[in-house]
Design an enzyme around this catalytic site. Sequence first.
Site, PDB file in Angstrom:
ATOM      1  N   ARG A 131       0.706  -1.137   0.291  1.00  0.00           N
ATOM      2  CA  ARG A 131       0.229  -0.167  -0.260  1.00  0.00           C
ATOM      3  C   ARG A 131       0.855   1.542  -0.215  1.00  0.00           C
ATOM      4  O   ARG A 131       0.903   1.684  -1.129  1.00  0.00           O
ATOM      5  CB  ARG A 131      -1.038   0.350   0.660  1.00  0.00           C
ATOM      6  N   ASP A 132       1.320   1.629   0.930  1.00  0.00           N
ATOM      7  CA  ASP A 132       2.246   3.179   1.248  1.00  0.00           C
ATOM      8  C   ASP A 132       3.585   2.568  -0.057  1.00  0.00           C
ATOM      9  O   ASP A 132       3.956   4.068  -0.475  1.00  0.00           O
ATOM     10  CB  ASP A 132       2.790   2.952   2.512  1.00  0.00           C
ATOM     11  N   HIS A 188       4.946   4.299  12.599  1.00  0.00           N
ATOM     12  CA  HIS A 188       4.782   4.514  11.257  1.00  0.00           C
ATOM     13  C   HIS A 188       5.611   5.866  10.970  1.00  0.00           C
ATOM     14  O   HIS A 188       5.208   6.791  10.186  1.00  0.00           O
ATOM     15  CB  HIS A 188       3.548   5.362  10.785  1.00  0.00           C
ATOM     16  N   HIS A 243       8.380   7.403   9.097  1.00  0.00           N
ATOM     17  CA  HIS A 243       9.155   7.489   7.152  1.00  0.00           C
ATOM     18  C   HIS A 243      10.510   8.309   7.205  1.00  0.00           C
ATOM     19  O   HIS A 243      10.865   8.430   8.460  1.00  0.00           O
ATOM     20  CB  HIS A 243       8.593   8.404   6.160  1.00  0.00           C
ATOM     21  N   CYS A 269       3.471   9.646   1.117  1.00  0.00           N
ATOM     22  CA  CYS A 269       2.613  10.126   0.464  1.00  0.00           C
ATOM     23  C   CYS A 269       2.101  10.979  -0.399  1.00  0.00           C
ATOM     24  O   CYS A 269       3.266  11.596  -0.401  1.00  0.00           O
ATOM     25  CB  CYS A 269       1.317  10.615   1.953  1.00  0.00           C
ATOM     26  N   ASN A 301       9.602   4.595   3.684  1.00  0.00           N
ATOM     27  CA  ASN A 301       8.763   3.851   5.268  1.00  0.00           C
ATOM     28  C   ASN A 301      10.072   3.517   5.302  1.00  0.00           C
ATOM     29  O   ASN A 301      10.774   2.906   4.514  1.00  0.00           O
ATOM     30  CB  ASN A 301       7.914   3.142   5.439  1.00  0.00           C
TER      31      ASN A 301
HETATM   32  P1  HMG Z   1     -12.760  14.080  -2.519  1.00  0.00           P
HETATM   33  O1  HMG Z   1     -12.690  14.509  -4.386  1.00  0.00           O
HETATM   34  O2  HMG Z   1     -13.401  15.020  -1.682  1.00  0.00           O
HETATM   35  O3  HMG Z   1     -14.842  13.057  -2.818  1.00  0.00           O
HETATM   36  O4  HMG Z   1     -11.854  13.206  -2.110  1.00  0.00           O
HETATM   37  P2  HMG Z   1     -16.354  13.177  -2.958  1.00  0.00           P
HETATM   38  O5  HMG Z   1     -17.046  12.435  -2.006  1.00  0.00           O
HETATM   39  O6  HMG Z   1     -16.728  14.592  -3.432  1.00  0.00           O
HETATM   40  O7  HMG Z   1     -15.821  12.710  -4.346  1.00  0.00           O
HETATM   41  C1  HMG Z   1     -15.285  12.435  -5.390  1.00  0.00           C
HETATM   42  C2  HMG Z   1     -15.792  11.716  -6.761  1.00  0.00           C
HETATM   43  O8  HMG Z   1     -14.390  10.081  -5.860  1.00  0.00           O
HETATM   44  C3  HMG Z   1     -16.380  10.804  -6.987  1.00  0.00           C
HETATM   45  O9  HMG Z   1     -16.860  10.148  -8.374  1.00  0.00           O
HETATM   46  C4  HMG Z   1     -16.358   9.611  -6.303  1.00  0.00           C
HETATM   47  O10 HMG Z   1     -17.498   8.645  -6.080  1.00  0.00           O
HETATM   48  C5  HMG Z   1     -15.535   9.467  -5.491  1.00  0.00           C
HETATM   49  P3  HMG Z   1     -17.159  11.175  -9.557  1.00  0.00           P
HETATM   50  O11 HMG Z   1     -19.032  11.163  -8.833  1.00  0.00           O
HETATM   51  O12 HMG Z   1     -16.214  12.147  -9.201  1.00  0.00           O
HETATM   52  O13 HMG Z   1     -17.138   9.992 -10.445  1.00  0.00           O
HETATM   53  N1  HMG Z   1     -15.175   8.396  -4.461  1.00  0.00           N
HETATM   54  C6  HMG Z   1     -14.493   7.260  -4.574  1.00  0.00           C
HETATM   55  N2  HMG Z   1     -13.912   5.862  -5.626  1.00  0.00           N
HETATM   56  C7  HMG Z   1     -14.039   4.986  -5.042  1.00  0.00           C
HETATM   57  N3  HMG Z   1     -13.427   5.030  -3.455  1.00  0.00           N
HETATM   58  C8  HMG Z   1     -13.741   5.754  -2.744  1.00  0.00           C
HETATM   59  C9  HMG Z   1     -13.782   7.204  -3.358  1.00  0.00           C
HETATM   60  N4  HMG Z   1     -14.871   7.943  -2.580  1.00  0.00           N
HETATM   61  C10 HMG Z   1     -15.197   9.156  -3.122  1.00  0.00           C
HETATM   62  N5  HMG Z   1     -13.852   5.749  -1.612  1.00  0.00           N
HETATM   63  C11 HMG Z   1     -11.585  11.068  -0.563  1.00  0.00           C
HETATM   64  C12 HMG Z   1     -12.433  12.666  -0.918  1.00  0.00           C
HETATM   65  C13 HMG Z   1     -10.732  10.973   0.722  1.00  0.00           C
HETATM   66  C14 HMG Z   1     -12.015  10.361  -1.437  1.00  0.00           C
HETATM   67  C15 HMG Z   1      -9.575  11.673  -1.200  1.00  0.00           C
HETATM   68  O14 HMG Z   1      -9.077  12.832  -0.966  1.00  0.00           O
HETATM   69  C16 HMG Z   1      -8.791  10.346  -0.761  1.00  0.00           C
HETATM   70  O15 HMG Z   1      -9.344   9.624  -2.510  1.00  0.00           O
HETATM   71  N6  HMG Z   1      -7.561  10.627  -0.718  1.00  0.00           N
HETATM   72  C17 HMG Z   1      -7.204   8.951  -0.489  1.00  0.00           C
HETATM   73  C18 HMG Z   1      -5.578  10.039  -0.259  1.00  0.00           C
HETATM   74  C19 HMG Z   1      -5.044   8.563  -0.255  1.00  0.00           C
HETATM   75  O16 HMG Z   1      -4.400   7.772  -0.324  1.00  0.00           O
HETATM   76  N7  HMG Z   1      -2.959   9.153   0.229  1.00  0.00           N
HETATM   77  C20 HMG Z   1      -2.428   8.557   0.960  1.00  0.00           C
HETATM   78  C21 HMG Z   1      -3.037   7.287   1.566  1.00  0.00           C
HETATM   79  S1  HMG Z   1      -2.757   8.118   3.763  1.00  0.00           S
HETATM   80  C22 HMG Z   1      -0.632   8.350   4.144  1.00  0.00           C
HETATM   81  O17 HMG Z   1       0.123   7.952   2.958  1.00  0.00           O
HETATM   82  C23 HMG Z   1      -0.568   8.499   4.992  1.00  0.00           C
HETATM   83  C24 HMG Z   1       0.468   7.057   6.114  1.00  0.00           C
HETATM   84  O18 HMG Z   1       0.619   6.048   5.093  1.00  0.00           O
HETATM   85  C25 HMG Z   1       0.871   7.237   7.647  1.00  0.00           C
HETATM   86  C26 HMG Z   1       1.598   8.594   7.269  1.00  0.00           C
HETATM   87  O19 HMG Z   1       2.777   8.275   6.645  1.00  0.00           O
HETATM   88  O20 HMG Z   1       1.733   9.440   8.388  1.00  0.00           O
HETATM   89  C27 HMG Z   1      -1.629   6.155   6.531  1.00  0.00           C
HETATM   90 MG    MG Z   2       3.446   6.335   5.249  1.00  0.00          MG
END
Ligand code: HMG
Ligand code: MG
Length: 297
Positions: free
Chosen positions: A15-16, A207, A209, A240, A249
């Site tokens: 994933r990450d 966690h 990095h 991210c 990481n």
């Molecule tokens: P948004 O654009 O505000 O969402 O995104 P929305 O509710 O307005 O929806 C927009 C469109 O996305 C719609 O589709 C939804 O259906 C679709 P459209 O009508 O335009 O065709 N949609 C989805 N489709 C599939 N699966 C879903 C989903 N949700 C909405 N779950 C949202 C808000 C949260 C969805 C977006 O900002 C997002 O996906 N963000 C994730 C970003 C991400 O993955 N970042 C990396 C992970 S976190 C990380 O790495 C940190 C970590 O490792 C810890 C650390 O290191 O600190 C965990």
């Molecule tokens: Mg991370």
Amino acid sequence: MAYPTSIRIVDVSPRDGLQNVKQEVSTETKVALIHQLETAGVKDIEVASFVSPKWVPQMADASDVLNALDLKSSTNFTVLTPNAQGFERALACGVKEVAVFSAASESFTKKNTNCSIDESLKRIEDIIRPALDNNIRVRGYVSCVLGCPYDGDIPAEKVAYVTKTLIDMGCYEVSLGDTIGIGTPLKAKQMLEEVLKQTPAHQIGLHFHDTRGQALANLYACLEYGIASIDSSVAGLGGCPYAKGASGNVSTEDVVYMLHGMGIETGINLELLAKAGQYITHQIGVSNNSRIGNVLN
Ligand code: HMG
Ligand code: MG
């Protein structure tokens, strides 16, 4: 000073590690990586995220990855879910654990999930309720615990607050993310001490990095508090896409080498783990960022 006798390693490389890789990575390659991690003895693997494919195209095949795995096996496969829609997709695949994520920084939360911290906690509530009703365990993440690429320094009290809130909402454990690898050992200890005022060590994961080469030192500094859960990624892959300047990481191989050297068990075979790191870096054509991985390979 009492170090734990064993530590749970959560390998987050599928994933990450892969979420920010620009070249195409096939579902088969992701599944092969996961199987190699299992063969090496990794018992907890974060295998995909059910986020918006528009935001993170590399994770668009999350359902295919899950469908290729034996979810009845003894491995704990976990997946990241940002909202109810993502949870529904994960539920349809039959997952037994999901991870929810918030942060201690407002600006990062906005960049990463397009909402405020409070709104992210409301979304998380909409995941936790049905998850617990379906006997699905929920793990939490708090990002930017040692600093934010947009807001700079982050008060440890804020980290402690978001962590405790996630625990009170029903997360069995919260993993503290140094998202941009900016911490140093004494800062990491001070942050953790603040968190531990409200949440016990057995419910905390780390966690970190390794952007600035501090992750192992930071982990070592925190181990004496009895933390028994560490996230890491083979070959040091990771980062991210919505955290400016974030990179890999801490490498699972390097963490395992350090822990085994301290007499702390992980249940992982380091040679087989290093092969998994070598496999995925060859497949995607990037350098292996594990020091031990490079020695063993
Ligand atoms: P948004 O654009 O505000 O969402 O995104 P929305 O509710 O307005 O929806 C927009 C469109 O996305 C719609 O589709 C939804 O259906 C679709 P459209 O009508 O335009 O065709 N949609 C989805 N489709 C599939 N699966 C879903 C989903 N949700 C909405 N779950 C949202 C808000 C949260 C969805 C977006 O900002 C997002 O996906 N963000 C994730 C970003 C991400 O993955 N970042 C990396 C992970 S976190 C990380 O790495 C940190 C970590 O490792 C810890 C650390 O290191 O600190 C965990
Ligand atoms: Mg991370």
